[in-house]
Design a protein around this motif. Structure first.
Motif, PDB file in Angstrom:
ATOM      1  N   CYS A   1      73.618  39.231  38.464  1.00 17.02           N
ATOM      2  CA  CYS A   1      74.080  38.105  38.514  1.00 17.02           C
ATOM      3  C   CYS A   1      73.413  37.082  37.433  1.00 17.02           C
ATOM      4  O   CYS A   1      73.913  36.301  37.014  1.00 17.02           O
ATOM      5  CB  CYS A   1      73.432  37.443  39.993  1.00 17.02           C
ATOM      6  SG  CYS A   1      73.843  35.649  40.182  1.00 17.02           S
TER       7      CYS A   1
ATOM      8  N   VAL B   1      84.018  36.556  39.112  1.00 15.70           N
ATOM      9  CA  VAL B   1      83.223  37.284  39.945  1.00 15.70           C
ATOM     10  C   VAL B   1      83.983  37.030  41.342  1.00 15.70           C
ATOM     11  O   VAL B   1      84.477  36.020  41.776  1.00 15.70           O
ATOM     12  CB  VAL B   1      81.861  36.839  40.217  1.00 15.70           C
ATOM     13  CG1 VAL B   1      81.178  37.325  41.508  1.00 15.70           C
ATOM     14  CG2 VAL B   1      81.015  37.023  38.988  1.00 15.70           C
TER      15      VAL B   1
ATOM     16  N   LEU C   1      74.930  37.314  44.627  1.00 22.97           N
ATOM     17  CA  LEU C   1      75.901  36.500  43.718  1.00 22.97           C
ATOM     18  C   LEU C   1      76.227  34.923  44.076  1.00 22.97           C
ATOM     19  O   LEU C   1      76.966  34.278  43.619  1.00 22.97           O
ATOM     20  CB  LEU C   1      77.256  37.213  43.383  1.00 22.97           C
ATOM     21  CG  LEU C   1      77.055  38.545  42.652  1.00 22.97           C
ATOM     22  CD1 LEU C   1      78.222  39.426  42.663  1.00 22.97           C
ATOM     23  CD2 LEU C   1      77.070  37.967  41.150  1.00 22.97           C
TER      24      LEU C   1
ATOM     25  N   ARG D   1      78.995  38.005  48.782  1.00 25.01           N
ATOM     26  CA  ARG D   1      78.181  37.229  47.668  1.00 25.01           C
ATOM     27  C   ARG D   1      76.636  37.408  48.066  1.00 25.01           C
ATOM     28  O   ARG D   1      75.824  37.395  47.196  1.00 25.01           O
ATOM     29  CB  ARG D   1      78.659  35.989  47.786  1.00 25.01           C
ATOM     30  CG  ARG D   1      78.409  34.975  48.876  1.00 25.01           C
ATOM     31  CD  ARG D   1      78.765  33.668  48.617  1.00 25.01           C
ATOM     32  NE  ARG D   1      80.440  33.660  49.235  1.00 25.01           N
ATOM     33  CZ  ARG D   1      80.983  32.484  48.934  1.00 25.01           C
ATOM     34  NH1 ARG D   1      80.476  31.507  48.730  1.00 25.01           N
ATOM     35  NH2 ARG D   1      82.538  32.645  49.312  1.00 25.01           N
TER      36      ARG D   1
ATOM     37  N   CYS E   1      84.146  38.715  45.296  1.00 26.46           N
ATOM     38  CA  CYS E   1      83.319  39.412  46.428  1.00 26.46           C
ATOM     39  C   CYS E   1      84.259  39.565  47.755  1.00 26.46           C
ATOM     40  O   CYS E   1      85.264  38.740  48.035  1.00 26.46           O
ATOM     41  CB  CYS E   1      82.097  38.635  46.841  1.00 26.46           C
ATOM     42  SG  CYS E   1      80.674  38.490  45.649  1.00 26.46           S
TER      43      CYS E   1
END
Length: 309
Positions: free
Chosen positions: A11, A26, A37, A32, A28
């Motif tokens: 991250c 990004v 993240l 996350r 997820c």
């Protein structure tokens, strides 16, 4: 003692690079938080996609974004990413050689007491079997950062497995030798060559110290690049040793040990011992407790070396 897990190192790099590269995206699958993240989602909401608990969609959407010129990093628990979305990884990412980085978080037995349903002891074998798919298991936060930066510079698919918990530092910020797809030689010896990946590298390094105290000289290879495998490094290490030991947080079939055996069998036949998780559901416990139980620690590696030399 380091308190920064490898997932956070990922991250941190993406946060820094996204400031100057708007193509970084990004994704997820309701992960996350566990992927560390959340800061990325908060700072770059227009470069973040939440697909919910839908791992297959996660990979297919990532592939679509890559075909539009984006640089997607898709994070999901390794146990699900390497099984539920296996077809999408094979067809949407690897078959078309698409620029998608799949990040398998909480890999191996990181989830501990959640058991076999949440363990990923097959992902190295599964992902490495897919043509065009590269497989990486960085050993500490510094190497993880170097790997992510390197992946941002190419346009090929990759699977990166990291654990859930912080691991002890092997390298430092100022001293982290890194060459893409080349194993890192941590120390060189003449009695035993220990080849490890991921979280098993630190126990391998500590085992080398224990063996040194007993007058046994050990080479330690950090094989973070499981595929493509650094054949030259393996052959060189084996040619200067009497015994090779592989160490991995994986089932005993199809992983690092199997790959190393293929190289040594064809190039420099000698005895190879593969230390891995058993071909069975592992005991319940923390990562450290599981590793200690199965001898995947410094003492277990050193003991195996002394018994087989």
């Amino acid at each position: 003692m380091n308190k920064i897990p490898n997932r956070q190192a990922i991250c941190d790099v993406l946060l820094e690079e996204a400031k100057k590269d708007k193509d970084i995206v990004v994704l997820c699958s309701d992960s996350r938080g566990s992927a560390s993240l959340t800061p990325f989602a908060e700072q770059f909401p227009e470069q973040f996609v939440e697909v919910g608990i839908a791992e297959q969609n996660l990979v297919s959407i990532s592939a679509g974004l890559a075909k539009c010129g984006k640089k997607p990093f898709a994070a999901s628990p390794a146990c699900f990413l390497s099984t539920r979305s296996y077809e999408q990884a094979k067809v949407d990412c690897a078959y078309s050689n698409t620029n998608v980085t799949l990040i398998g978080i909480s890999g191996g037995i990181s989830y501990g007491a959640l058991g076999m349903s949440h363990h990923s002891a097959q992902d190295i074998a599964a992902m490495a079997a897919i043509p065009n798919m590269r497989v990486y298991l960085p050993s500490d936060r510094f190497q993880t950062a170097h790997l992510v930066k390197a992946l941002l510079k190419d346009e090929k698919p990759a699977y990166v497995r990291v654990g859930r918990n912080p691991v002890e530092d092997i390298y430092t910020e100022d001293n982290c030798p890194f060459e893409m797809d080349k194993a890192t030689v941590i120390c060189e010896g003449t009695d035993v060559a220990i080849i490890a990946c991921g979280e098993m590298v630190k126990p391998a390094v500590d085992a080398a110290e224990l063996l040194k105290a007993d007058g046994i000289s050990a080479t330690v290879l950090d094989m973070y690049c499981v595929k493509p495998l650094d054949r030259e490094a393996i052959i060189k290490a084996a040619s200067h040793a009497k015994l090779v030991i592989t160490v991995e947080e994986h089932a005993p079939f199809g992983g690092l040990g199997s790959m190393v055996c293929q190289v040594i069998c064809s190039e420099c036949p000698m005895k190879v011992i593969n230390l891995a998780l058993p071909d069975a559901p592992v005991i319940t416990g923390t990562s450290k407790e599981v590793f200690n139980y199965y001898g995947l620690n410094a003492e277990g590696i050193a003991k195996t070396a002394k018994e087989n030399l």
